[in-house]
Design an enzyme around this catalytic site. Sequence first.
Site, PDB file in Angstrom:
ATOM      1  N   CYS A 111       0.803  -1.224   0.000  1.00  0.00           N
ATOM      2  CA  CYS A 111       0.000   0.000   0.000  1.00  0.00           C
ATOM      3  C   CYS A 111       0.834   1.272   0.000  1.00  0.00           C
ATOM      4  O   CYS A 111       0.314   2.351  -0.265  1.00  0.00           O
ATOM      5  CB  CYS A 111      -0.940  -0.002   1.202  1.00  0.00           C
ATOM      6  SG  CYS A 111      -2.178  -1.329   1.157  1.00  0.00           S
ATOM      7  N   HIS A 231      -2.775   7.343   1.813  1.00  0.00           N
ATOM      8  CA  HIS A 231      -3.272   6.054   1.337  1.00  0.00           C
ATOM      9  C   HIS A 231      -4.641   5.821   1.959  1.00  0.00           C
ATOM     10  O   HIS A 231      -4.836   5.986   3.163  1.00  0.00           O
ATOM     11  CB  HIS A 231      -2.309   4.940   1.745  1.00  0.00           C
ATOM     12  CG  HIS A 231      -2.919   3.579   1.683  1.00  0.00           C
ATOM     13  ND1 HIS A 231      -3.561   3.112   0.556  1.00  0.00           N
ATOM     14  CD2 HIS A 231      -3.013   2.595   2.613  1.00  0.00           C
ATOM     15  CE1 HIS A 231      -4.019   1.886   0.796  1.00  0.00           C
ATOM     16  NE2 HIS A 231      -3.699   1.560   2.029  1.00  0.00           N
ATOM     17  N   ASN A 261     -10.183   0.305  -0.281  1.00  0.00           N
ATOM     18  CA  ASN A 261      -8.728   0.336  -0.188  1.00  0.00           C
ATOM     19  C   ASN A 261      -8.169  -0.281  -1.469  1.00  0.00           C
ATOM     20  O   ASN A 261      -8.226  -1.495  -1.659  1.00  0.00           O
ATOM     21  CB  ASN A 261      -8.292  -0.454   1.048  1.00  0.00           C
ATOM     22  CG  ASN A 261      -6.786  -0.496   1.229  1.00  0.00           C
ATOM     23  OD1 ASN A 261      -6.027  -0.316   0.286  1.00  0.00           O
ATOM     24  ND2 ASN A 261      -6.343  -0.771   2.441  1.00  0.00           N
TER      25      ASN A 261
END
Length: 320
Positions: A111, A231, A261
Amino acid sequence: MSAGLVDVEAWLPPHDVPNDIFTGIGLTDEWIVRRSGIVSRAYFADDESPVRAAGDVVRRLVTRCPDPARIGALLVVSTSNDARVPGAAQIIAEDAGLGHTLLTLDLNAACNGFVYALAVGLALVESGTVDEAVVCAMEAMSRLTNMADRQSAFLFGDGVGAVRLAARPGFVASRAVAGSDATFASLMTMDADGLVLRGIEVYKHAITRMKESLAAVVDQTDPAPVVVVPHQANGRILDEVRRGLPGPGLRLVNRIEHMGNTSSASIPLAFAAELDDGAIPRSGRLATVGYGAGEAWGAVSCHYAIDHEAPVGPFPPSAG
Protein backbone atom coordinates in the site's frame (compact mmCIF):
# COMPACT_ATOMS: atom_id res chain seq x y z
CA MET A 1 14.34 23.70 -11.40
CA SER A 2 12.41 21.55 -8.97
CA ALA A 3 10.13 18.71 -10.02
CA GLY A 4 6.48 18.19 -9.24
CA LEU A 5 3.29 16.60 -10.49
CA VAL A 6 1.95 18.04 -13.75
CA ASP A 7 -0.83 15.64 -14.74
CA VAL A 8 -2.90 12.72 -13.45
CA GLU A 9 -5.27 10.15 -14.93
CA ALA A 10 -7.33 7.54 -13.10
CA TRP A 11 -9.84 4.79 -13.87
CA LEU A 12 -12.09 2.37 -12.02
CA PRO A 13 -13.27 -0.96 -13.45
CA PRO A 14 -16.93 -1.09 -14.51
CA HIS A 15 -17.99 -3.71 -11.94
CA ASP A 16 -19.28 -1.76 -8.92
CA VAL A 17 -19.64 -3.92 -5.79
CA PRO A 18 -21.90 -2.76 -2.91
CA ASN A 19 -21.56 -3.94 0.67
CA ASP A 20 -24.53 -6.28 0.25
CA ILE A 21 -22.24 -8.85 -1.33
CA PHE A 22 -20.78 -9.57 2.11
CA THR A 23 -24.00 -10.48 3.88
CA GLY A 24 -23.16 -14.13 3.17
CA ILE A 25 -20.26 -13.94 5.64
CA GLY A 26 -22.34 -12.16 8.25
CA LEU A 27 -21.36 -8.54 7.54
CA THR A 28 -24.03 -5.86 7.20
CA ASP A 29 -23.81 -2.63 5.26
CA GLU A 30 -24.19 -0.66 8.50
CA TRP A 31 -21.31 -2.52 10.17
CA ILE A 32 -18.97 -2.11 7.19
CA VAL A 33 -19.69 1.61 6.87
CA ARG A 34 -19.20 2.16 10.60
CA ARG A 35 -15.93 0.23 10.71
CA SER A 36 -14.37 1.42 7.45
CA GLY A 37 -16.37 4.21 5.81
CA ILE A 38 -16.73 2.05 2.69
CA VAL A 39 -20.07 1.83 0.85
CA SER A 40 -18.88 0.23 -2.40
CA ARG A 41 -15.80 -0.60 -4.41
CA ALA A 42 -14.99 -1.59 -8.00
CA TYR A 43 -13.71 -5.00 -9.12
CA PHE A 44 -12.08 -6.09 -12.35
CA ALA A 45 -14.08 -8.71 -14.20
CA ASP A 46 -12.43 -12.11 -14.49
CA ASP A 47 -11.58 -11.54 -18.15
CA GLU A 48 -10.22 -7.99 -17.70
CA SER A 49 -6.48 -7.35 -17.71
CA PRO A 50 -5.19 -4.81 -15.17
CA VAL A 51 -2.02 -4.40 -17.24
CA ARG A 52 -3.98 -3.50 -20.37
CA ALA A 53 -6.18 -1.13 -18.36
CA ALA A 54 -3.02 0.53 -17.03
CA GLY A 55 -1.74 0.86 -20.59
CA ASP A 56 -4.93 2.72 -21.52
CA VAL A 57 -4.60 5.06 -18.54
CA VAL A 58 -0.95 5.87 -19.26
CA ARG A 59 -1.71 6.36 -22.96
CA ARG A 60 -4.30 9.03 -22.13
CA LEU A 61 -1.75 10.70 -19.87
CA VAL A 62 0.90 10.59 -22.60
CA THR A 63 -1.54 11.97 -25.18
CA ARG A 64 -1.85 15.18 -23.13
CA CYS A 65 1.94 15.54 -22.83
CA PRO A 66 3.25 18.35 -25.10
CA ASP A 67 6.39 16.33 -25.90
CA PRO A 68 6.11 12.61 -25.03
CA ALA A 69 9.74 12.10 -26.09
CA ARG A 70 10.75 13.89 -22.87
CA ILE A 71 9.32 11.04 -20.76
CA GLY A 72 12.40 9.04 -19.79
CA ALA A 73 11.07 6.71 -17.10
CA LEU A 74 7.94 4.67 -16.36
CA LEU A 75 7.64 3.32 -12.83
CA VAL A 76 4.81 0.80 -12.41
CA VAL A 77 3.61 -0.06 -8.92
CA SER A 78 1.48 -3.10 -8.10
CA THR A 79 0.87 -5.50 -5.25
CA SER A 80 -1.55 -7.66 -7.20
CA ASN A 81 -0.03 -8.16 -10.65
CA ASP A 82 -0.05 -11.92 -11.15
CA ALA A 83 2.60 -11.96 -13.89
CA ARG A 84 6.28 -12.09 -12.98
CA VAL A 85 7.85 -12.26 -16.44
CA PRO A 86 7.73 -10.08 -18.44
CA GLY A 87 7.42 -7.05 -16.22
CA ALA A 88 4.23 -5.01 -16.41
CA ALA A 89 6.16 -1.79 -17.02
CA GLN A 90 7.47 -2.91 -20.40
CA ILE A 91 4.01 -3.94 -21.63
CA ILE A 92 2.39 -0.73 -20.36
CA ALA A 93 5.09 1.39 -22.01
CA GLU A 94 4.42 -0.33 -25.33
CA ASP A 95 0.63 0.00 -25.02
CA ALA A 96 1.00 3.68 -24.14
CA GLY A 97 3.21 4.40 -27.14
CA LEU A 98 6.22 5.45 -25.09
CA GLY A 99 8.80 3.92 -27.38
CA HIS A 100 11.92 1.95 -26.55
CA THR A 101 14.37 4.44 -25.06
CA LEU A 102 13.13 4.80 -21.49
CA LEU A 103 13.72 3.22 -18.12
CA THR A 104 10.86 0.83 -17.24
CA LEU A 105 10.67 -0.48 -13.70
CA ASP A 106 8.23 -2.60 -11.67
CA LEU A 107 8.01 -1.85 -7.95
CA ASN A 108 6.09 -3.47 -5.08
CA ALA A 109 5.87 -1.93 -1.63
CA ALA A 110 2.23 -2.91 -1.03
CA CYS A 111 0.00 0.00 0.00
CA ASN A 112 3.00 2.33 0.26
CA GLY A 113 4.18 1.59 -3.27
CA PHE A 114 2.96 4.80 -4.86
CA VAL A 115 4.74 6.93 -2.24
CA TYR A 116 8.03 5.08 -2.82
CA ALA A 117 7.69 5.34 -6.61
CA LEU A 118 6.78 9.03 -6.43
CA ALA A 119 9.93 9.72 -4.40
CA VAL A 120 12.04 7.84 -6.95
CA GLY A 121 10.39 9.52 -9.94
CA LEU A 122 10.82 13.01 -8.54
CA ALA A 123 14.48 12.28 -7.74
CA LEU A 124 15.09 11.08 -11.30
CA VAL A 125 13.70 14.33 -12.69
CA GLU A 126 15.32 16.66 -10.16
CA SER A 127 18.72 15.02 -10.68
CA GLY A 128 18.47 15.52 -14.43
CA THR A 129 18.63 11.77 -15.09
CA VAL A 130 15.39 12.08 -17.08
CA ASP A 131 13.39 15.08 -18.26
CA GLU A 132 10.02 13.67 -17.20
CA ALA A 133 8.72 10.50 -15.55
CA VAL A 134 5.42 8.66 -15.23
CA VAL A 135 4.36 6.73 -12.13
CA CYS A 136 1.50 4.27 -12.63
CA ALA A 137 -0.20 2.27 -9.88
CA MET A 138 -2.47 -0.61 -10.91
CA GLU A 139 -4.25 -2.92 -8.51
CA ALA A 140 -6.61 -5.88 -8.74
CA MET A 141 -6.86 -6.45 -5.00
CA SER A 142 -10.10 -8.40 -5.44
CA ARG A 143 -7.99 -11.22 -6.87
CA LEU A 144 -5.92 -11.43 -3.68
CA THR A 145 -8.77 -11.03 -1.21
CA ASN A 146 -10.08 -13.96 0.81
CA MET A 147 -13.80 -13.36 0.37
CA ALA A 148 -14.54 -15.47 3.43
CA ASP A 149 -12.34 -13.40 5.76
CA ARG A 150 -14.54 -11.13 7.86
CA GLN A 151 -11.56 -8.91 8.81
CA SER A 152 -10.50 -7.95 5.29
CA ALA A 153 -12.93 -9.10 2.58
CA PHE A 154 -14.88 -5.82 2.55
CA LEU A 155 -11.85 -3.53 2.54
CA PHE A 156 -10.28 -3.87 -0.88
CA GLY A 157 -11.07 -2.60 -4.35
CA ASP A 158 -9.43 -2.35 -7.76
CA GLY A 159 -8.30 0.57 -9.90
CA VAL A 160 -5.54 2.31 -11.85
CA GLY A 161 -3.99 5.74 -11.39
CA ALA A 162 -1.02 7.43 -13.05
CA VAL A 163 0.80 10.75 -12.74
CA ARG A 164 3.32 12.60 -14.87
CA LEU A 165 6.27 14.34 -13.20
CA ALA A 166 8.25 17.25 -14.63
CA ALA A 167 10.24 20.30 -13.54
CA ARG A 168 8.64 23.75 -13.55
CA PRO A 169 10.10 27.20 -12.72
CA GLY A 170 7.59 27.89 -9.93
CA PHE A 171 7.98 24.59 -8.11
CA VAL A 172 9.71 24.36 -4.74
CA ALA A 173 11.88 21.30 -4.11
CA SER A 174 10.10 18.10 -3.14
CA ARG A 175 10.70 16.44 0.21
CA ALA A 176 10.53 12.72 0.99
CA VAL A 177 10.92 10.36 3.92
CA ALA A 178 10.78 6.57 3.83
CA GLY A 179 11.22 3.64 6.16
CA SER A 180 10.72 -0.09 6.58
CA ASP A 181 10.89 -2.67 9.34
CA ALA A 182 10.61 -6.38 8.58
CA THR A 183 10.22 -7.08 12.30
CA PHE A 184 6.52 -6.45 11.70
CA ALA A 185 6.23 -8.24 8.36
CA SER A 186 3.75 -10.72 9.87
CA LEU A 187 1.14 -7.97 10.33
CA MET A 188 0.10 -8.35 6.68
CA THR A 189 0.83 -11.54 4.76
CA MET A 190 -0.57 -13.93 2.17
CA ASP A 191 -1.67 -17.52 2.67
CA ALA A 192 -3.27 -20.01 0.29
CA ASP A 193 -6.66 -18.31 0.68
CA GLY A 194 -5.55 -14.71 0.24
CA LEU A 195 -4.57 -11.70 2.32
CA VAL A 196 -4.22 -12.06 6.07
CA LEU A 197 -4.30 -8.93 8.27
CA ARG A 198 -3.72 -8.59 12.00
CA GLY A 199 -6.23 -5.76 11.97
CA ILE A 200 -5.84 -4.08 15.36
CA GLU A 201 -2.04 -4.01 15.15
CA VAL A 202 -2.09 -2.77 11.55
CA TYR A 203 -4.48 -0.01 12.61
CA LYS A 204 -2.15 1.20 15.37
CA HIS A 205 1.04 0.99 13.30
CA ALA A 206 -0.52 2.72 10.29
CA ILE A 207 -1.69 5.72 12.32
CA THR A 208 1.66 6.15 14.07
CA ARG A 209 3.80 5.78 10.94
CA MET A 210 1.61 8.01 8.78
CA LYS A 211 1.48 10.81 11.35
CA GLU A 212 5.26 10.72 11.84
CA SER A 213 5.92 10.65 8.09
CA LEU A 214 3.64 13.60 7.37
CA ALA A 215 5.27 15.68 10.08
CA ALA A 216 8.65 15.05 8.43
CA VAL A 217 7.69 16.41 4.99
CA VAL A 218 5.15 19.17 5.70
CA ASP A 219 6.88 22.45 6.42
CA GLN A 220 5.01 25.32 8.05
CA THR A 221 6.50 27.61 5.40
CA ASP A 222 4.70 25.73 2.61
CA PRO A 223 2.30 28.04 0.80
CA ALA A 224 -1.34 27.22 1.47
CA PRO A 225 -3.27 25.26 0.55
CA VAL A 226 -1.49 21.97 1.16
CA VAL A 227 -3.58 19.03 -0.01
CA VAL A 228 -2.84 15.88 2.01
CA VAL A 229 -3.71 12.66 0.16
CA PRO A 230 -3.05 9.67 2.39
CA HIS A 231 -3.27 6.05 1.34
CA GLN A 232 -6.99 5.30 1.58
CA ALA A 233 -6.60 2.42 4.00
CA ASN A 234 -9.67 2.68 6.19
CA GLY A 235 -12.00 5.53 7.12
CA ARG A 236 -11.14 5.29 10.80
CA ILE A 237 -7.41 5.50 10.06
CA LEU A 238 -8.00 8.55 7.87
CA ASP A 239 -9.96 10.22 10.69
CA GLU A 240 -7.08 9.64 13.11
CA VAL A 241 -4.52 11.00 10.63
CA ARG A 242 -6.73 14.07 10.08
CA ARG A 243 -6.83 14.73 13.82
CA GLY A 244 -3.03 14.55 13.94
CA LEU A 245 -2.24 16.81 10.98
CA PRO A 246 0.97 18.74 11.72
CA GLY A 247 -0.30 22.28 11.51
CA PRO A 248 -3.02 24.49 10.02
CA GLY A 249 -3.69 25.02 6.33
CA LEU A 250 -3.78 21.29 5.53
CA ARG A 251 -6.73 19.67 3.81
CA LEU A 252 -6.94 15.87 4.09
CA VAL A 253 -8.61 13.94 1.27
CA ASN A 254 -10.92 11.02 2.07
CA ARG A 255 -12.44 9.29 -0.98
CA ILE A 256 -12.69 5.78 0.43
CA GLU A 257 -16.51 5.66 0.41
CA HIS A 258 -16.91 4.41 -3.16
CA MET A 259 -13.40 3.08 -3.88
CA GLY A 260 -12.38 1.06 -0.85
CA ASN A 261 -8.73 0.34 -0.19
CA THR A 262 -7.09 0.06 -3.62
CA SER A 263 -3.61 -0.43 -2.15
CA SER A 264 -0.93 1.47 -4.11
CA ALA A 265 -3.50 2.97 -6.51
CA SER A 266 -5.49 4.73 -3.80
CA ILE A 267 -3.51 7.99 -3.72
CA PRO A 268 -3.67 8.87 -7.44
CA LEU A 269 -7.32 7.70 -7.55
CA ALA A 270 -8.28 9.95 -4.63
CA PHE A 271 -6.27 12.90 -5.96
CA ALA A 272 -7.87 12.62 -9.40
CA ALA A 273 -11.36 12.40 -7.89
CA GLU A 274 -10.81 15.58 -5.89
CA LEU A 275 -9.59 17.44 -8.98
CA ASP A 276 -12.47 16.25 -11.16
CA ASP A 277 -15.02 17.31 -8.54
CA GLY A 278 -13.42 20.74 -8.19
CA ALA A 279 -12.86 20.06 -4.49
CA ILE A 280 -9.22 21.18 -4.67
CA PRO A 281 -7.48 23.79 -6.86
CA ARG A 282 -5.69 22.72 -10.05
CA SER A 283 -2.36 23.81 -8.56
CA GLY A 284 -0.83 23.91 -5.10
CA ARG A 285 1.26 21.82 -2.74
CA LEU A 286 0.58 18.09 -2.39
CA ALA A 287 1.55 15.82 0.49
CA THR A 288 1.15 12.06 0.11
CA VAL A 289 1.63 9.51 2.87
CA GLY A 290 1.33 5.74 3.01
CA TYR A 291 1.76 2.62 5.08
CA GLY A 292 1.87 -0.95 3.82
CA ALA A 293 2.98 -4.51 4.27
CA GLY A 294 6.64 -5.12 4.80
CA GLU A 295 6.21 -3.06 6.89
CA ALA A 296 6.91 -0.03 4.70
CA TRP A 297 5.96 3.61 5.16
CA GLY A 298 6.78 7.04 3.84
CA ALA A 299 5.61 10.46 2.71
CA VAL A 300 6.36 12.86 -0.13
CA SER A 301 5.48 16.52 -0.55
CA CYS A 302 5.79 18.32 -3.87
CA HIS A 303 4.17 21.02 -5.92
CA TYR A 304 1.52 20.17 -8.48
CA ALA A 305 0.06 22.10 -11.40
CA ILE A 306 -2.54 20.61 -13.74
CA ASP A 307 -2.56 23.06 -16.64
CA HIS A 308 -5.59 21.72 -18.53
CA GLU A 309 -9.30 21.39 -17.78
CA ALA A 310 -9.83 17.89 -19.20
CA PRO A 311 -11.45 15.29 -16.91
CA VAL A 312 -8.90 13.12 -15.16
CA GLY A 313 -11.19 10.52 -13.56
CA PRO A 314 -11.55 8.19 -11.91
CA PHE A 315 -14.30 7.67 -14.43
CA PRO A 316 -17.40 6.17 -12.83
CA PRO A 317 -18.27 2.53 -13.44
CA SER A 318 -21.14 3.58 -15.72
CA ALA A 319 -18.63 5.30 -18.03
CA GLY A 320 -16.42 2.22 -18.28
